[in-house]
Design a protein around this motif. Structure first.
Motif, PDB file in Angstrom:
ATOM      1  N   TYR A   1      36.343  41.811  31.563  1.00 13.90           N
ATOM      2  CA  TYR A   1      37.578  42.049  31.648  1.00 13.90           C
ATOM      3  C   TYR A   1      38.403  43.010  32.711  1.00 13.90           C
ATOM      4  O   TYR A   1      38.282  42.405  33.588  1.00 13.90           O
TER       5      TYR A   1
ATOM      6  N   ALA B   1      33.518  51.825  31.938  1.00 13.09           N
ATOM      7  CA  ALA B   1      33.607  50.717  32.841  1.00 13.09           C
ATOM      8  C   ALA B   1      32.284  50.384  32.164  1.00 13.09           C
ATOM      9  O   ALA B   1      31.736  49.584  31.739  1.00 13.09           O
TER      10      ALA B   1
ATOM     11  N   TYR C   1      33.694  43.942  35.044  1.00 15.73           N
ATOM     12  CA  TYR C   1      35.486  44.498  34.713  1.00 15.73           C
ATOM     13  C   TYR C   1      35.927  44.460  36.003  1.00 15.73           C
ATOM     14  O   TYR C   1      35.753  44.987  37.023  1.00 15.73           O
TER      15      TYR C   1
END
Length: 277
Positions: free
Chosen positions: A114, A125, A139
């Motif tokens: 992500y 997160a 992330y």
């Protein structure tokens, strides 16, 4: 995290100040969260969101139709296209059916990276980093406008020798024409191998008569202005790629499934999925 109310004179409370970002200015991710019915937003976000809703009352359903589009795209990529790696840029605040949840429900070994640059998304997160034991999620705190950094860091987590699903849902309208979003997408797709896919959803300029006024109201309140685009503008992002049927359509029309949101006015964002030859 519950949304905080501002104190008098527009000052931030000590709790808000400790967050490390200005909650008195609306932010796209938090406005979007409000439209989805989330609680991770502040008074400035809600005020901006309501101003837009006044111009386009059906927007909430269109936003939810966009989330349903994400789930259908990911299920198609994992189930029909055999994609098990995803680069999801412009993630937003976590909500039900995030990319890794949908993908790993079908293929537990799926890997997802992500990318977002909103501090409040970073605070969430951990919700994005949950994963099946076989798969992985990561992330990156990075900006779409810097594709080189995204690609460099993503290459440490994904195998760029195998096809990757690049997800750009509801984010390209935050890149102005002067910043050449088409070149940014081109750079991302140049870096992934043949057999990779690009999924895009983009707010439409010409479909709903209230959109231009909604864009004006939105841009008066948010930290990052938006640029709505026509279908032909959005089609340029897929140049050189092979669109998956039914092509570039409104998101609620792309391979709809029973129970998915359908806007009352029959309009939503432009959306499509395409394969790199």
């Amino acid at each position: 995290m519950m949304a905080a109310e501002p104190n008098v004179a527009g000052e931030r409370s000590p709790g808000e100040a400790s967050l490390g970002f200005d909650t008195t200015v609306a932010h796209p991710a938090r406005v979007y969260d409000y439209w989805l019915g989330g609680k991770d937003n502040f008074a400035a976000d809600r005020e901006a969101a309501e101003r837009v809703l006044a111009a386009t009352p059906g927007l909430r359903t269109r936003v939810r139709a966009n989330r349903a589009f994400l789930a259908r795209v990911v299920r198609f990529l994992v189930g029909s296209a055999g994609i098990t790696q995803f680069l999801d840029i412009g993630t937003g605040i976590p909500s039900p059916n995030n990319t890794h949840q949908v993908a790993q429900a079908v293929v537990p070994a799926a890997r997802v990276v992500y990318v977002d640059n909103d501090p409040i998304v970073l605070t969430h997160a951990r919700a994005l980093l949950t994963s099946s034991a076989e798969g992985a999620t990561n992330y990156l705190d990075a900006d779409l406008r810097n594709p080189e950094r995204i690609l460099e860091e993503a290459a440490q987590r994904l195998d760029f020798d195998r096809p990757i699903g690049v997800i750009l849902l509801g984010v390209l309208h935050l890149v102005q024409d002067s910043e050449d979003p088409w070149a940014i997408v081109g750079r991302l797709m140049a870096a992934v191998p043949s057999g990779s896919y690009l999924a895009i959803s983009h707010p439409a300029l010409e479909i709903n008569p209230g959109q231009q006024e909604a864009q004006k109201r939105y841009n008066e309140r948010v930290s990052t202005p938006q640029t709505l685009r026509t279908q032909s503008d959005v089609a340029r992002f897929f140049t050189g790629l092979e669109l998956v049927e039914p092509g570039l359509v409104q998101v609620h029309q792309w391979r709809p499934e029973a129970g998915d949101p359908v806007p009352d006015d029959g309009t939503s964002a432009h959306g499509g999925l395409a394969r790199k030859p």
